[in-house]
Write a protein that holds these residues in place. Sequence first.
Motif, PDB file in Angstrom:
ATOM      1  N   LEU A  71       0.748  -1.163   0.003  1.00 19.49           N
ATOM      2  CA  LEU A  71      -0.162  -0.149   0.038  1.00 19.49           C
ATOM      3  C   LEU A  71       0.881   1.348   0.113  1.00 19.49           C
ATOM      4  O   LEU A  71       1.950   1.285   0.791  1.00 19.49           O
ATOM      5  CB  LEU A  71      -1.029   0.181   0.991  1.00 19.49           C
ATOM      6  N   LEU A  73       0.772   5.891  -1.112  1.00 20.97           N
ATOM      7  CA  LEU A  73      -0.021   6.894  -1.068  1.00 20.97           C
ATOM      8  C   LEU A  73      -0.409   7.454  -2.637  1.00 20.97           C
ATOM      9  O   LEU A  73      -1.334   7.803  -3.055  1.00 20.97           O
ATOM     10  CB  LEU A  73       0.256   8.166  -0.008  1.00 20.97           C
ATOM     11  N   GLU A  74       0.816   7.757  -3.150  1.00 19.21           N
ATOM     12  CA  GLU A  74       0.804   8.644  -4.476  1.00 19.21           C
ATOM     13  C   GLU A  74       2.186   8.223  -4.933  1.00 19.21           C
ATOM     14  O   GLU A  74       2.147   8.651  -6.413  1.00 19.21           O
ATOM     15  CB  GLU A  74       0.540   9.861  -4.244  1.00 19.21           C
ATOM     16  N   VAL A  97      -3.059   2.005  -4.323  1.00 22.21           N
ATOM     17  CA  VAL A  97      -2.496   3.198  -4.251  1.00 22.21           C
ATOM     18  C   VAL A  97      -3.903   3.878  -3.302  1.00 22.21           C
ATOM     19  O   VAL A  97      -5.135   3.779  -3.626  1.00 22.21           O
ATOM     20  CB  VAL A  97      -2.353   4.009  -5.600  1.00 22.21           C
ATOM     21  N   GLY A  98      -3.686   4.480  -2.306  1.00 22.24           N
ATOM     22  CA  GLY A  98      -4.899   5.326  -1.628  1.00 22.24           C
ATOM     23  C   GLY A  98      -4.300   5.786  -0.114  1.00 22.24           C
ATOM     24  O   GLY A  98      -3.092   5.561   0.136  1.00 22.24           O
ATOM     25  N   ASP A  99      -5.191   6.316   0.478  1.00 17.30           N
ATOM     26  CA  ASP A  99      -4.820   7.070   1.828  1.00 17.30           C
ATOM     27  C   ASP A  99      -5.207   6.237   2.940  1.00 17.30           C
ATOM     28  O   ASP A  99      -6.488   5.989   3.073  1.00 17.30           O
ATOM     29  CB  ASP A  99      -5.582   8.338   1.815  1.00 17.30           C
ATOM     30  N   SER A 102      -8.082   6.763   5.541  1.00 14.65           N
ATOM     31  CA  SER A 102      -9.370   6.652   5.209  1.00 14.65           C
ATOM     32  C   SER A 102      -9.891   4.963   5.611  1.00 14.65           C
ATOM     33  O   SER A 102      -9.116   4.179   5.204  1.00 14.65           O
ATOM     34  CB  SER A 102      -9.762   6.888   3.882  1.00 14.65           C
ATOM     35  N   PHE A 105     -10.799   3.019   2.289  1.00 14.23           N
ATOM     36  CA  PHE A 105      -9.773   2.538   1.723  1.00 14.23           C
ATOM     37  C   PHE A 105      -9.205   1.222   2.238  1.00 14.23           C
ATOM     38  O   PHE A 105      -8.896   0.361   1.591  1.00 14.23           O
ATOM     39  CB  PHE A 105      -8.638   3.579   1.253  1.00 14.23           C
ATOM     40  N   CYS A 106      -8.886   1.317   3.590  1.00 15.82           N
ATOM     41  CA  CYS A 106      -8.320   0.126   4.335  1.00 15.82           C
ATOM     42  C   CYS A 106      -9.159  -1.045   4.131  1.00 15.82           C
ATOM     43  O   CYS A 106      -8.475  -2.166   3.805  1.00 15.82           O
ATOM     44  CB  CYS A 106      -8.119   0.521   5.870  1.00 15.82           C
ATOM     45  N   GLU A 108     -11.275  -1.630   1.688  1.00 14.48           N
ATOM     46  CA  GLU A 108     -11.143  -2.312   0.201  1.00 14.48           C
ATOM     47  C   GLU A 108      -9.733  -2.800  -0.149  1.00 14.48           C
ATOM     48  O   GLU A 108      -9.738  -3.824  -0.820  1.00 14.48           O
ATOM     49  CB  GLU A 108     -11.564  -1.020  -0.606  1.00 14.48           C
ATOM     50  N   ALA A 109      -8.538  -2.230   0.339  1.00 18.48           N
ATOM     51  CA  ALA A 109      -7.325  -2.920  -0.066  1.00 18.48           C
ATOM     52  C   ALA A 109      -7.360  -4.265   0.796  1.00 18.48           C
ATOM     53  O   ALA A 109      -6.912  -4.943  -0.085  1.00 18.48           O
ATOM     54  CB  ALA A 109      -6.493  -1.722   0.577  1.00 18.48           C
ATOM     55  N   SER A 154      -5.018   4.597  11.117  1.00 19.24           N
ATOM     56  CA  SER A 154      -4.774   3.823  10.121  1.00 19.24           C
ATOM     57  C   SER A 154      -4.441   2.411  10.840  1.00 19.24           C
ATOM     58  O   SER A 154      -4.983   1.337  10.003  1.00 19.24           O
ATOM     59  CB  SER A 154      -3.966   4.171   8.975  1.00 19.24           C
TER      60      SER A 154
END
Length: 285
Positions: A71, A73-74, A97-99, A102, A105-106, A108-109, A154
């Motif tokens: 994982l 960020l950008e 990729v993501g924040d 959130s 996002f966690c 979903e990842a 997180s």
Amino acid sequence: MKVEKQTLPPQHQDHQPGIESRMNPRPDFMPRFRGSSRLRDKVALVTGGDSGIGRAVAVAMAREGARIALLYLEEKGDAQETADAITLEGSQVELFVGDIGSEQFCREAVAQAVARFGRIDILVNNAGEQHAVKDLDELTEERITRTFRTNVFSMFFLAKAVVPHMPPGSAIINTTSITAYRGHTQLIDYSATKGAIVTLTRSLSQLLAPRGIRVNAVAPGPIWTPLIPASFDAKKVSTHGGDTPLGRPGQPNEVASSFVFLASDDASYMTGQVLHPNGGEMVGS
């Protein structure tokens, strides 16, 4: 023989979390050991895996046989470089990729990582951010909330999402910091988050012990990662790590072995503990 203090070329980056490919010299992330299949058939989810300590941990775990969900960020270029290194180790990697601040996002990842690899055996909560300040007035509500959301919230989000997929014998490893023990005059909110991570590690270790899941942490000292030039001015960067007993900053691959150990069966009787690769400073446990 007296240890000579090591200096770095002055440099600064204007954007966090920083780009590893722009650093001079480049951090040393490749493992210094031969793989011995200590993590064979395991799946590791690593946050902040594009660069710095996260990159070194991901590649080291891949060398030991783990497949990697990474994982970031950008920082697409850095992340792909890490993925290429993992592939060269003969392992498999999936990038997300993501924040991590959130929870959505966690969730979903983790769901996508489980769909890809079928399980998660190791969670490495490594990603973090820090912002140097000279006065308390610079610590706005937005800044404090953001730092805690990235560094601490997180870990709650990911633990909640990952634990249901973890079999007995799994491991969670959190990145805290030497600043959790000694504080830092410019990294006030960051240091506070790192202290929280120590307590979170100890609490989670007790909660998850009956499920056979171990929870430990690593508290690095001054390590040469992109966060350093992205956090401090060029002059301070040039002296980074020079005040340690070893007289230099550590390299990411000097920290990664602690994570590999805590993830492996070699650490089967360790939970709720913190390892301290920090260049020789004595701190509380």
